[in-house]
Design an enzyme around this catalytic site. Structure first.
Site, short mmCIF file in Angstrom:
data_model
loop_
_atom_site.label_atom_id
_atom_site.label_comp_id
_atom_site.label_asym_id
_atom_site.label_seq_id
_atom_site.Cartn_x
_atom_site.Cartn_y
_atom_site.Cartn_z
N SER A 221 0.11 7.27 3.36
CA SER A 221 -1.15 7.16 2.63
C SER A 221 -1.24 5.78 2.01
O SER A 221 -0.23 5.20 1.61
CB SER A 221 -1.22 8.22 1.52
OG SER A 221 -2.33 7.98 0.67
N TYR B 185 3.26 12.26 -5.12
CA TYR B 185 2.65 12.23 -3.79
C TYR B 185 2.96 10.90 -3.10
O TYR B 185 3.38 10.87 -1.94
CB TYR B 185 1.15 12.43 -3.90
CG TYR B 185 0.42 12.36 -2.58
CD1 TYR B 185 0.54 13.38 -1.65
CD2 TYR B 185 -0.37 11.26 -2.26
CE1 TYR B 185 -0.13 13.31 -0.43
CE2 TYR B 185 -1.04 11.18 -1.05
CZ TYR B 185 -0.91 12.21 -0.13
OH TYR B 185 -1.57 12.14 1.07
#
Length: 257
Positions: free
Chosen positions: A152, A165
């Site tokens: 990401s 995350y």
């Protein structure tokens, strides 16, 4: 599991004769990837954890267009999940050439408010699931194959509430770099795609129109990405033109960083 279609793609399709496993492929980016790889000629295992109806709908769409696909339930956080997906692909299509580690979860919280249960859940899926997928692929992927995992763009943004995350996605990038070196002698390329904000139900849920508009303005294009934007990058890496790209993290984010 659904049954595979008897239709075959055109012989000159770039992925004709190849078999792809796409995790988390019932919705959003994963579904777009499954449809794109099938359009390019691959037979596709459409993995889902709970959304059976959505996964079956993706398979039916692929079959209606003349492609081949099966829907296979597996929780990648389960240690047996990856092996089950490869078993299903081998049973349906004879082997695997492409693994797309797309499935993941994103639960945001400040580090001080992240409890052990949330930590364990994200690590089990985002790191454990990808690790086991990579390991299974290293054992069973045919030579000349592709492993494409998902990181990401938040890895480089260091935003509040994204600590855990982003850490799990940084781990995916590290494993990608190492595995690319380990599998290079078999001509298996290993790379990762790191999207920016993409207009999926997961991303849009809980955000106001004003918040979405503000996020869209963070990149020079002034818009959110689409699942198809990301699927196009995956198709390049999975196809013949991406064979010399390995050990890379492609930040498909419209120039946000």
């Amino acid at each position: 599991m659904t049954t595979a279609s008897s239709a075959f793609p055109a012989a000159d399709a770039p992925l004709a004769g190849r078999v792809a496993v796409v995790t988390g492929a019932s919705k959003g980016i994963g579904a777009a990837i499954a449809r794109r790889l099938a359009r390019d000629g691959a037979a596709v295992v459409v993995n889902y954890a709970s959304s059976e109806a959505a996964a079956v709908a993706v398979v039916q769409e692929i079959e209606a267009a003349g492609g081949r696909a099966v829907a296979v339930r597996a929780d990648i956080a389960d240690p047996a999940g990856a092996g089950g997906l490869f078993d299903a692909a081998s049973e349906a299509f004879g082997g695997v050439d492409i693994l797309v580690n797309n499935a993941g979860i994103m639960a945001l919280a400040p580090i001080v408010a992240t409890d052990d249960a949330l930590f364990e859940r994200q690590v089990a899926t985002n790191i454990g699931g990808v690790f086991r997928g990579m390991r299974e692929a290293a054992r069973r992927l045919r030579d000349g194959g592709r492993i494409i995992s998902f990181s990401s763009s938040v890895v480089g943004l260091y935003q509040p509430t994204y600590g855990l995350y982003a850490a799990t996605k940084a781990a995916v990038e590290a494993m990608t770099h190492v595995l690319a070196k380990e599998l290079g002698p078999r001509e298996i390329s290993v790379s990762a795609v790191a999207p920016g904000p993409v207009a999926t139900d997961l991303f849009l849920s809980g955000k106001s129109d004003e918040q979405v508009a503000a996020i869209a303005k963070l990149n020079p294009f002034g818009r959110l990405g689409t699942p198809e934007d990301i699927a196009n990058v995956v198709a390049f890496l999975a196809g013949p033109d991406g064979g010399w790209v390995s050990g890379q993290v492609i930040r498909a984010n419209g120039g946000v960083i």
